[in-house]
Design a protein around this motif. Structure first.
Motif, PDB file in Angstrom:
ATOM      1  N   LEU A  47       0.830  -1.197   0.000  1.00 14.07           N
ATOM      2  CA  LEU A  47       0.000   0.000   0.000  1.00 14.07           C
ATOM      3  C   LEU A  47       0.874   1.260   0.000  1.00 14.07           C
ATOM      4  N   GLY A  48       1.927   1.257   0.796  1.00 12.13           N
ATOM      5  CA  GLY A  48       2.845   2.390   0.824  1.00 12.13           C
ATOM      6  C   GLY A  48       3.554   2.577  -0.500  1.00 12.13           C
ATOM      7  N   ALA A  49       3.957   1.474  -1.140  1.00  9.26           N
ATOM      8  CA  ALA A  49       4.619   1.562  -2.441  1.00  9.26           C
ATOM      9  C   ALA A  49       3.674   2.119  -3.496  1.00  9.26           C
ATOM     10  N   ALA A  50       2.416   1.692  -3.466  1.00 11.25           N
ATOM     11  CA  ALA A  50       1.435   2.203  -4.432  1.00 11.25           C
ATOM     12  C   ALA A  50       1.183   3.691  -4.220  1.00 11.25           C
ATOM     13  N   ALA A  51       1.027   4.104  -2.980  1.00  9.15           N
ATOM     14  CA  ALA A  51       0.814   5.522  -2.684  1.00  9.15           C
ATOM     15  C   ALA A  51       2.041   6.343  -3.055  1.00  9.15           C
ATOM     16  N   GLY A  52       3.229   5.828  -2.775  1.00 12.77           N
ATOM     17  CA  GLY A  52       4.455   6.531  -3.148  1.00 12.77           C
ATOM     18  C   GLY A  52       4.601   6.651  -4.656  1.00 12.77           C
ATOM     19  N   CYS A  53       4.248   5.614  -5.367  1.00 15.13           N
ATOM     20  CA  CYS A  53       4.327   5.628  -6.826  1.00 15.13           C
ATOM     21  C   CYS A  53       3.397   6.692  -7.413  1.00 15.13           C
ATOM     22  N   VAL A  54       2.168   6.751  -6.919  1.00 10.22           N
ATOM     23  CA  VAL A  54       1.213   7.744  -7.398  1.00 10.22           C
ATOM     24  C   VAL A  54       1.710   9.158  -7.084  1.00 10.22           C
ATOM     25  N   THR A  55       2.243   9.350  -5.890  1.00  7.57           N
ATOM     26  CA  THR A  55       2.771  10.660  -5.512  1.00  7.57           C
ATOM     27  C   THR A  55       3.942  11.057  -6.403  1.00  7.57           C
ATOM     28  N   GLY A  56       4.844  10.134  -6.670  1.00  4.08           N
ATOM     29  CA  GLY A  56       5.989  10.414  -7.529  1.00  4.08           C
ATOM     30  C   GLY A  56       5.588  10.758  -8.946  1.00  4.08           C
ATOM     31  N   MET A  57       4.599  10.038  -9.468  1.00  2.00           N
ATOM     32  CA  MET A  57       4.132  10.338 -10.828  1.00  2.00           C
ATOM     33  C   MET A  57       3.496  11.722 -10.879  1.00  2.00           C
TER      34      MET A  57
END
Length: 120
Positions: A47-57
């Motif tokens: 979940l943290g990786a998915a949220a971080g990925c969306v934030t980075g994009m």
């Protein structure tokens, strides 16, 4: 075996971050940070990786959008200029003393006027 995989992952992330451009990190960098944060917060690595990925994009999208706006302003000031939008945005930053990621100058343009109330 686990130590080898961990060392390989750290080496891969280090290589990616060392060769990255001056743009904000994308899905990989923010996703890695999000995964670590999610793991520390209670086992929510995915979940943290998915949220971080969306934030980075999103961050990278905003950065590129602003760079294109700066390139458009640079084209208005210098008609017929050649180069990519990133090169033009950098040239705009240099000419207008702005830092990447900010459209306004670093130092405000203040004019000092003599104090008319001071008597000599």
């Amino acid at each position: 075996m686990r130590k080898i995989v961990t060392a390989a992952a750290i080496a891969a992330i280090t290589c990616v971050t060392a060769t990255a451009q001056a743009e904000p990190g994308g899905c990989l960098k923010y996703g890695a940070v999000g995964a670590v944060g999610g793991h520390v917060a209670g086992g929510h690595s995915v979940l943290g990786a998915a949220a971080g990925c969306v934030t980075g994009m999103y961050k990278r999208h905003e950065y590129r959008k602003e760079a294109k706006a700066k390139a458009k302003l640079y084209d208005q000031e210098h008609p017929g200029s050649k180069g990519t939008y990133m090169e033009k945005a950098t040239a705009y930053d240099v000419e207008h003393s702005t830092t990447p990621g900010k459209m306004t100058p670093d130092t405000p343009a203040t004019t000092t006027q003599p104090d008319s109330s001071a008597k000599m």
